[in-house]
Write a protein that holds these residues in place. Structure first.
Motif, PDB file in Angstrom:
ATOM      1  N   LEU A   7       0.850  -1.126  -0.436  1.00 32.49           N
ATOM      2  CA  LEU A   7       0.077  -0.221  -0.184  1.00 32.49           C
ATOM      3  C   LEU A   7       1.200   1.763   0.363  1.00 32.49           C
ATOM      4  O   LEU A   7       0.874   2.204  -0.603  1.00 32.49           O
ATOM      5  CB  LEU A   7      -1.120  -0.055   1.493  1.00 32.49           C
ATOM      6  N   ARG A   8       1.882   1.160   0.761  1.00 33.32           N
ATOM      7  CA  ARG A   8       3.123   2.509   0.188  1.00 33.32           C
ATOM      8  C   ARG A   8       3.026   2.798  -0.258  1.00 33.32           C
ATOM      9  O   ARG A   8       3.993   3.869  -1.014  1.00 33.32           O
ATOM     10  CB  ARG A   8       3.827   1.779   1.237  1.00 33.32           C
ATOM     11  N   GLN A   9       3.565   1.975  -1.207  1.00 28.25           N
ATOM     12  CA  GLN A   9       4.210   2.411  -2.630  1.00 28.25           C
ATOM     13  C   GLN A   9       3.054   2.394  -3.936  1.00 28.25           C
ATOM     14  O   GLN A   9       3.620   2.147  -5.128  1.00 28.25           O
ATOM     15  CB  GLN A   9       5.191   0.137  -3.178  1.00 28.25           C
ATOM     16  N   CYS A  10       1.913   2.529  -3.364  1.00 24.96           N
ATOM     17  CA  CYS A  10       0.879   2.685  -4.499  1.00 24.96           C
ATOM     18  C   CYS A  10       1.178   4.040  -4.749  1.00 24.96           C
ATOM     19  O   CYS A  10       0.564   4.363  -6.593  1.00 24.96           O
ATOM     20  CB  CYS A  10      -0.215   2.170  -3.845  1.00 24.96           C
ATOM     21  N   GLY A  11       1.340   4.651  -3.778  1.00 25.89           N
ATOM     22  CA  GLY A  11       1.366   6.288  -5.010  1.00 25.89           C
ATOM     23  C   GLY A  11       2.908   6.922  -5.338  1.00 25.89           C
ATOM     24  O   GLY A  11       2.670   7.818  -5.756  1.00 25.89           O
ATOM     25  N   GLN A  12       3.851   6.352  -5.252  1.00 28.47           N
ATOM     26  CA  GLN A  12       4.869   6.704  -5.988  1.00 28.47           C
ATOM     27  C   GLN A  12       5.187   6.723  -7.186  1.00 28.47           C
ATOM     28  O   GLN A  12       5.502   8.117  -7.003  1.00 28.47           O
ATOM     29  CB  GLN A  12       6.059   5.750  -5.237  1.00 28.47           C
ATOM     30  N   SER A  13       4.947   6.059  -8.146  1.00 27.40           N
ATOM     31  CA  SER A  13       4.205   6.375  -9.319  1.00 27.40           C
ATOM     32  C   SER A  13       3.604   8.207  -9.340  1.00 27.40           C
ATOM     33  O   SER A  13       3.962   8.777 -10.455  1.00 27.40           O
ATOM     34  CB  SER A  13       3.936   5.124 -10.355  1.00 27.40           C
ATOM     35  N   SER A  14       2.435   8.204  -9.102  1.00 29.50           N
ATOM     36  CA  SER A  14       1.814   9.598  -8.971  1.00 29.50           C
ATOM     37  C   SER A  14       2.916  10.487  -9.088  1.00 29.50           C
ATOM     38  O   SER A  14       3.321  11.463  -9.257  1.00 29.50           O
ATOM     39  CB  SER A  14       1.332   9.217  -8.351  1.00 29.50           C
ATOM     40  N   VAL A  15       3.741  10.399  -7.621  1.00 30.75           N
ATOM     41  CA  VAL A  15       4.837  10.936  -7.329  1.00 30.75           C
ATOM     42  C   VAL A  15       5.849  11.536  -7.933  1.00 30.75           C
ATOM     43  O   VAL A  15       5.862  12.785  -8.948  1.00 30.75           O
ATOM     44  CB  VAL A  15       5.218  10.997  -6.000  1.00 30.75           C
ATOM     45  N   GLU A  16       6.276  10.978  -8.739  1.00 29.56           N
ATOM     46  CA  GLU A  16       7.633  10.818  -9.602  1.00 29.56           C
ATOM     47  C   GLU A  16       6.865  11.456 -10.789  1.00 29.56           C
ATOM     48  O   GLU A  16       7.314  12.202 -11.367  1.00 29.56           O
ATOM     49  CB  GLU A  16       7.829   9.322 -10.266  1.00 29.56           C
ATOM     50  N   TYR A  17       5.410  11.516 -11.033  1.00 27.87           N
ATOM     51  CA  TYR A  17       5.403  11.984 -12.702  1.00 27.87           C
ATOM     52  C   TYR A  17       4.787  12.613 -12.180  1.00 27.87           C
ATOM     53  O   TYR A  17       4.678  13.505 -12.998  1.00 27.87           O
ATOM     54  CB  TYR A  17       4.046  10.931 -13.132  1.00 27.87           C
ATOM     55  N   GLY A  18       4.630  13.584 -10.895  1.00 27.82           N
ATOM     56  CA  GLY A  18       3.972  15.047 -10.588  1.00 27.82           C
ATOM     57  C   GLY A  18       5.416  15.563 -10.715  1.00 27.82           C
ATOM     58  O   GLY A  18       5.605  16.338 -11.036  1.00 27.82           O
ATOM     59  N   VAL A  19       7.079  15.283 -10.615  1.00 33.16           N
ATOM     60  CA  VAL A  19       7.899  15.667 -10.425  1.00 33.16           C
ATOM     61  C   VAL A  19       8.247  15.929 -11.311  1.00 33.16           C
ATOM     62  O   VAL A  19       8.807  16.841 -12.155  1.00 33.16           O
ATOM     63  CB  VAL A  19       9.123  14.989  -9.289  1.00 33.16           C
TER      64      VAL A  19
END
Length: 61
Positions: A7-19
């Protein structure tokens, strides 16, 4: 892998995409001082394409 870790890793790609998107917008927007900048040209092209699209949609059949 435990459920909490997944569950902790689910939002990682969206943060990278935003950056990446923020860095790209910043890189294009830095030179937006005059009318010849890349971002200004891109916005003009999108505006022109949308005007042509909306005109074509508004034509009667």
């Amino acid at each position: 892998m435990t459920r909490v870790r997944r569950l902790r890793q689910c939002g990682q790609s969206s943060v990278e995409y935003g950056v990446v998107c923020a860095a790209l917008a910043f890189a294009l927007g830095v030179g937006m001082v005059d009318d010849g900048s890349v971002l200004h040209e891109l916005l003009q092209a999108l505006r022109s394409a949308y005007q042509k699209f909306s005109f074509a949609i508004s034509l009667p059949l």
